[in-house]
Every structure is written in structure tokens, then in C-alpha cells.
Design a protein around this motif. Structure first.
Motif, mmCIF file in Angstrom:
data_model
loop_
_atom_site.group_PDB
_atom_site.id
_atom_site.type_symbol
_atom_site.label_atom_id
_atom_site.label_comp_id
_atom_site.label_asym_id
_atom_site.label_seq_id
_atom_site.Cartn_x
_atom_site.Cartn_y
_atom_site.Cartn_z
ATOM 1 N N LEU A 2 0.947 -1.193 0.071
ATOM 2 C CA LEU A 2 -0.070 -0.076 0.120
ATOM 3 C C LEU A 2 0.661 1.162 0.098
ATOM 4 O O LEU A 2 0.413 2.219 -0.461
ATOM 5 N N ILE A 3 1.905 1.469 0.743
ATOM 6 C CA ILE A 3 2.596 2.408 0.829
ATOM 7 C C ILE A 3 3.424 2.559 -0.627
ATOM 8 O O ILE A 3 3.879 3.642 -1.097
ATOM 9 N N HIS A 4 4.071 1.504 -1.238
ATOM 10 C CA HIS A 4 4.613 1.402 -2.471
ATOM 11 C C HIS A 4 3.725 2.040 -3.396
ATOM 12 O O HIS A 4 4.070 2.862 -4.276
ATOM 13 N N PHE A 5 2.428 1.793 -3.354
ATOM 14 C CA PHE A 5 1.435 2.263 -4.403
ATOM 15 C C PHE A 5 1.547 3.582 -4.390
ATOM 16 O O PHE A 5 1.216 4.670 -5.156
ATOM 17 N N ASN B 23 2.782 9.203 -6.025
ATOM 18 C CA ASN B 23 3.232 10.638 -5.505
ATOM 19 C C ASN B 23 2.357 10.901 -4.639
ATOM 20 O O ASN B 23 2.023 12.316 -4.307
ATOM 21 N N GLU B 24 1.548 10.071 -3.841
ATOM 22 C CA GLU B 24 0.583 10.350 -2.793
ATOM 23 C C GLU B 24 1.754 10.997 -1.457
ATOM 24 O O GLU B 24 2.637 9.988 -1.294
ATOM 25 N N ALA B 25 1.277 11.646 -0.645
ATOM 26 C CA ALA B 25 1.828 11.783 0.538
ATOM 27 C C ALA B 25 1.768 10.682 1.665
ATOM 28 O O ALA B 25 0.592 10.080 1.617
ATOM 29 N N LEU B 26 2.838 10.413 2.330
ATOM 30 C CA LEU B 26 2.786 9.352 3.425
ATOM 31 C C LEU B 26 2.328 9.773 4.565
ATOM 32 O O LEU B 26 3.051 10.897 5.088
ATOM 33 N N ASP C 81 13.991 0.596 0.168
ATOM 34 C CA ASP C 81 14.981 1.144 -0.405
ATOM 35 C C ASP C 81 14.672 2.181 -1.722
ATOM 36 O O ASP C 81 14.912 3.426 -1.738
ATOM 37 N N GLU C 82 13.731 1.819 -2.484
ATOM 38 C CA GLU C 82 13.160 2.285 -3.692
ATOM 39 C C GLU C 82 12.206 3.697 -3.039
ATOM 40 O O GLU C 82 12.664 4.786 -3.652
ATOM 41 N N ILE C 83 11.733 3.479 -2.106
ATOM 42 C CA ILE C 83 10.831 4.563 -1.486
ATOM 43 C C ILE C 83 11.616 5.467 -0.766
ATOM 44 O O ILE C 83 11.418 6.543 -1.170
#
Length: 612
Positions: A401-404, A409-412, A439-441
Motif C-alpha cells: 500500500l505504501i509502495h502504491f 506521488n501521494e503523501a505518506l 530502499d526504492e521509497i
């Protein structure tokens, strides 16, 4: 298999004095033990080599009683001193190459393009504009030099450790010990990869490049083809290019591991990994029951870059001798369920031992991709023992979900960041090493600002380095904190929370020690002989090492420990109250077997954790 072990290695290493003496010593020791202590005579080379391999298996695969790491003593006492580059052998030229690469990346260049001389000149010109001096005459600051040297050494150690950990694991034991020894011994001779010659350079004491990456599928290919050649069976590697086919036959005939592994890596990287179709999860599970011919499984994986070791017949045969293997295949462009996406290994007596996907990077392998995670979770719910993987699958879903959000480009939010930076506990994973999506994020984010927002404190109360962590008034330290050199806690002010591990293994007393409220990784207090004055954190995400405690008097353990609990020095279980949950093993080798049995009865939910 014993004949294969001896013959295979005798041809290669028996003329080498160091190997021959080690094998002879192991053979003589085993024979003395077999004859009840008599001197006996030495056996033939094959038997001696077999004894040597068995001894190496025990030494290299030994679990460290303090940290739970496999082969730690062997790595630190033998392999690292012999094979890892010495700081003084890392040249300034190599260090400057790394610095120029880092600078190029900040200017938007891919590292590979620096091989183009015109682009390199452009980058060095930009360097001069920024720093006011020619790159050729640039003097690397000593602090930066030491940082890069530490990074180079750490990277080499990590690669050696990854190879040893895999080759001594239960999974790799589906290949002969002789092959695993050969692979490891020859890997240690390999330097950086030469793109022009498509092979590895020879490693010397001045080689700063890291050791080769570990690719289980490429390793399985080398094993299979070498074994087939020695048995007189035809190669199964069919290449469309006749020139490449001829090259491979020549390399295979030589049985040169470095050349074979380089070829296998190149081949695996050319195979299909249809990332554009990962979003399509329609497909089917197929079960390959215990006893299924290996070829029935491996033929379904041919042509795909899964990174799975079971893509090779030898490994697959070993697995299918004791386990059922479930593989999920999603639809390809023709609507056929042919794309391997996930694998579950049900080892029957041991339960479900592995859950693998096809998401990989250079260091991290075989993680579940975001789309397939719910499919795997649903399947696990139908299998006996699948419930043990529920927390892992929950973490995989959360990460997906965080990766999506990241991709869109949504705020975490705060909860996302607390999870991403593993503030409470480590993220549980299905593959090898840290999930590459993490690591990508993180790569384009500022960890200090993220953590500051996540826990609601000013940025200056978040530490990144060891020096910052010990300044006082730090709410959270990002990463681990190695204070193993401290013999006293006098004047020590630790952060309120630490994201990684905390190492204080030289402390002999808890006097003056105020520990963080939570530690995301392990806590090493192996030097403490008494729990007097010791107040442990409310939660520990990794292991807890207290191996020198001789008594449980005054010891109050956390309710939850994510890793193992090491209390091997306890001479009595009197007063010992165990946590509600322990993620790893419970090591109590100092207790009499009768006391361990009493603990198993008193804590039935932890009975299977108690070692030995």
C-alpha cells in the motif's frame, strides 16, 4: 554422493598443500574417534575430503549463541581477515572514482554513462564549477576517505556473509557439499565484473570491488550443467544463438566456476520477467507433491528470471524429496497461466518453510510483488501451518500500500512512515535481505525529516550518526548504535528509542545504565553477570543477549522479544519469568535438562523455542 564429493574436489584442490593438510587432519581425527581414541592410519583422499566437508559444515553453519547469526565466528576469525581488503590497500584513485560517481548521480547521470569519456569530461567540468578545483587534483578529505573505506569493507563483508549464509542453509543442502565448497572457494577469487569480456577479473589483495552478487538461479544453473557434464548427460541449456551455445560448451568443458557463473548471470538476466503484466493476477496454483520428478517442475520455470534455486533440476529434486511445492502462475499475453509469480514450500514435518516471489534487486532476492501478495495470503490460509505467516503477509500488504502511494506521488502519513522506518519493529519479509521496495521509497526522502514528522519531535531530536546519538535529548536514533567498546555506562545518555540494534556487550555492570524505551533491533548485553539495577526496554524488536547472567534474580524481561533470547549462562531457573512471546529461540544451555522440561510445562506456548 560421497564418491562425488571426494572425486570432484580431489581433482581440483588435493595438490594444494593447505587443502590437503586440512583434509588429512579431518580424516585422521574422524578415524581416531571411530576407533575409540586409537591413532589409526589415514584413509584415502576421498574419505578425508568427505570428513573435511562435514567438519566445515559444522563450523561454518554454527549458530552464534549470542546473536543467532550463522557462521559469525567463522566469518570474523577466518574469512574476513583473509579475504576482505585491508584499509591501507584501498587506493585514493578508487575512492575518487566513487566520489565522482556519487557527484554524477546528483547531477542526473547514470553511473554507466561515465564510461563515455566525453560525458566523464562534462561531469568533471561540472565538479570544478561546484568545488572550484580540477577533479584530478582534488584532495579527498580524510574523514571522507575513511567513510568510503569503511563502506567498501562493509560491502565486501556483506557479500561474503550472504554467500556463506545461503550455502550453509537448509535450502542449499539440496546441492552436494562439494559443489557448495567449490562455489564458495572460487567466488572468493573473483573481483569486479568486466563488461567487455563478460567475465570476472581476478581478485588480489588490492581489489576494492565487491565480491559477486549471489543469484540463486544462476548458481542452480551452474550446478545442474556441471553435474550433467560429469555424468555424461547432454546440456539442458538451449540457446538460440549458436555462437553463444558454442561459447557455453567450451566454458562448461573447462569447469571454471568464475566463467560459468558469469555466463549464468548474463543468461539469467536475459530471461523474461514481464513486469508490465504483474498487475494481472488471474491465474492458478499448481501443486508439485513430494516425489514429483524434478523436470515436471523446472520445465515450467524455463525462460523466466525468477531468481529461484528450484529452477535447477538438482535443487528441485532435493526439495521434492521431502516437500510439496506450490507455485502460482498468472496469465501471459496469450491467456495461458504460464508466468511463475510465487512459490510456497510445505516441508511437511517442518511446516511451511519458505514463501518466495519474483521481486529482486542486486542484493535483495525473491520478495513477493505488491499485486500477488493477497493471492499468496489467501492460499496460506488454506494450508496447515499457514497461520504462522499471517504477520509476515500483513507487513507485505502494508508495504504494498505504501509502495502504491509512492508510485502515485501521494503523501505518506505518520503511520506509513513509522512502518517504513521500522520505528517499532523490523518489517517482516518473505525473501532474502531487505525488500527492495523499502530502499526504492526511501532513496528520495530525508530520513531525519520523515522521522521527525512520524514521531512528532523537532528534527534536531532525531539522530543519524553515533556522535549525534550521544549528545543527549535525542528522541529517536535512526539505525543501529554500536557501543561495544564501552566498559562503563557512566555519563552515557542514550536516545529514548533506537530504530536498529544496540550493542553494549562489554558492560560488566548495569550501574548508571538507562536504556531506551524501545529498541527496534537486537540488544546485546552479553557482558552483564548480574541483573541488579537493570531495567530493560518495554519492547525489543530483535534478539536479547544476556548470556553471562548466572542468576535470574532481579531480572524483568520485556513482554515481547522479536528475536532470540540468550540466557545460556543461567545455572538455575529460579525466579525466571519468561516473556509472552519470543520470535526466535530460547537458549538455556546452562540449565539442567530437568529444569528445561519444567519450563516447557510452565510455558507450553514457548516449549518448542527452548534450546537445546
Amino acid at each position: 554422493m560421497e564418491s562425488f564429493e571426494g572425486d570432484f574436489l580431489r581433482e581440483r584442490y588435493w595438490p594444494k598443500e593447505e587443502f590437503r593438510k586440512a583434509a588429512e587432519k579431518s580424516g585422521k581425527k574422524e578415524e581416531r574417534l571411530a576407533k575409540g581414541g586409537g591413532s589409526g592410519g589415514s584413509r584415502g583422499p576421498e574419505k578425508q575430503i568427505f570428513a573435511y566437508l562435514e567438519r566445515l559444515e559444522r563450523v561454518a553453519g554454527r549458530i552464534d549463541p549470542e546473536t543467532g547469526e550463522r557462521g559469525k565466528l567463522f566469518l570474523e576469525a577466518s574469512l574476513y581477515p583473509q579475504f576482505v581488503i585491508k584499509p591501507e590497500n584501498i587506493s585514493d584513485e578508487y575512492i575518487k572514482g566513487i566520489l565522482l560517481g556519487n557527484f554524477a548521480e546528483t547531477r542526473g547521470y547514470d553511473l554507466s554513462v561515465l564510461k563515455n569519456e566525453e560525458i566523464k569530461q562534462e561531469v568533471t567540468a561540472q565538479f570544478k564549477q561546484v568545488y572550484g578545483q580540477d577533479f584530478g587534483a582534488y584532495e579527498v578529505p580524510d574523514k571522507e576517505r575513511q567513510r568510503i573505506k569503511s563502506m567498501v569493507i562493509m560491502d565486501q563483508k556483506a557479500r561474503i556473509s550472504a554467500w556463506l549464509d545461503y550455502l550453509t542453509s537448509e535450502e542449499a543442502r539440496n546441492a552436494p557439499a562439494a559443489f557448495r565448497y567449490w562455489a564458495f572457494a572460487e567466488m572468493l577469487k573473483l573481483g569486479g565484473f568486466n563488461e567487455e569480456r563478460k567475465t570476472f577479473n581476478k581478485r588480489t589483495e588490492h581489489t576494492a570491488a565487491s565480491f559477486p552478487e549471489l543469484d540463486q538461479q544462476a548458481l542452480a544453473l551452474v550446478f545442474d550443467e556441471t553435474l550433467r557434464k560429469r555424468k555424461g548427460d547432454p546440456s539442458r541449456l538451449l540457446l538460440s544463438d549458436p555462437i553463444r551455445q558454442a561459447q557455453f560448451r567450451k566454458i562448461l568443458e573447462s569447469e571454471n566456476f568464475g566463467k560459468l557463473y558469469a555466463f549464468a548471470l548474463e543468461h539469467v538476466n536475459t530471461l523474461r520477467l514481464p513486469t508490465e503484466r504483474l498487475i494481472i493476477t488471474k491465474g492458478e496454483w499448481r501443486c508439485f507433491p513430494k516425489g514429483t520428478p524434478a523436470g515436471d517442475l523446472t520445465k515450467t520455470l524455463q525462460g523466466f528470471n525468477t531468481k529461484w534455486y528450484i529452477a535447477g533440476d538438482g535443487y528441485a529434486e532435493g526439495y521434492l524429496s521431502h516437500a510439496d511445492i506450490y507455485i502460482y502462475y498468472s496469465e501471459d499475453a496469450d491467456g495461458k497461466n504460464d508466468i511463475p509469480r510465487a512459490c510456497i514450500v510445505d516441508a511437511k514435518a517442518q511446516g511451511i518453510t519458505e514463501v518466495r516471489g519474483i521481486l529482486s534487486s542486486v542484493e535483495a532476492k525473491q520478495h513477493l510483488d505488491s499485486y500477488i501478495t493477497p493471492v499468496v495470503e489467501e492460499k496460506l490460509a488454506t494450508l496447515p501451518g499457514g497461520e504462522k505467516w499471517q504477520s509476515t503477509m500483513a507487513d507485505m500488504k502494508k508495504l504494498a500500500l505504501i509502495h502504491f502511494k509512492y508510485l502515485q506521488n501521494e503523501a505518506l502519513d505518520r503511520e506509513d512512515l513509522r512502518f517504513l522506518y521500522e520505528i517499532e519493529r523490523p518489517i517482516q519479509r518473505s525473501g532474502y535481505e531487505s525488500d527492495p521496495r523499502i530502499d526504492e521509497i526511501k532513496q528520495h526522502r530525508n530520513p531525519r525529516d520523515d522521522i521527525s514528522f512520524a514521531i512528532g519531535v523537532p528534527p534536531e531530536r532525531v539522530s543519524i550518526t553515533e556522535d549525534e546519538a550521544l549528545t543527549g535529548n535525542i528522541a529517536f536514533h535512526y539505525g543501529y548504535l554500536n557501543l561495544s567498546g564501552l566498559a562503563s555506562a557512566e555519563g552515557l545518555i542514550l536516545p529514548q528509542s533506537i530504530g536498529g540494534g544496540l550493542y553494549l556487550n562489554r558492560l560488566a555492570s548495569a550501574e548508571g545504565l538507562i536504556l531506551p524505551q524501545s529498541i527496534g533491533g537486537g540488544l546485546n548485553l552479553s557482558g552483564l553477570a548480574s541483573a541488579e539495577g537493570l531495567i530493560l526496554p518495554q519492547s525489543i524488536g530483535g534478539y536479547l543477549g544476556l548470556k553471562s547472567l548466572v542468576s535470574a534474580k532481579g531480572l524483568t524481561l520485556p513482554q515481547s522479544i522479536g528475536g532470540g533470547l540468550y540466557l545460556s549462562g543461567l545455572a538455575s531457573a529460579e525466579g525466571l519469568i519468561l516473556p509472552q512471546s519470543i520470535g526466535g529461540g530460547l537458549y538455556l544451555s546452562g540449565l539442567a535438562s530437568a529444569e528445561r522440561m519444567k519450563l516447557r510445562s510452565a510455558y507450553p506456548h514457548l516449549a518448542h523455542k527452548i534450546q537445546p
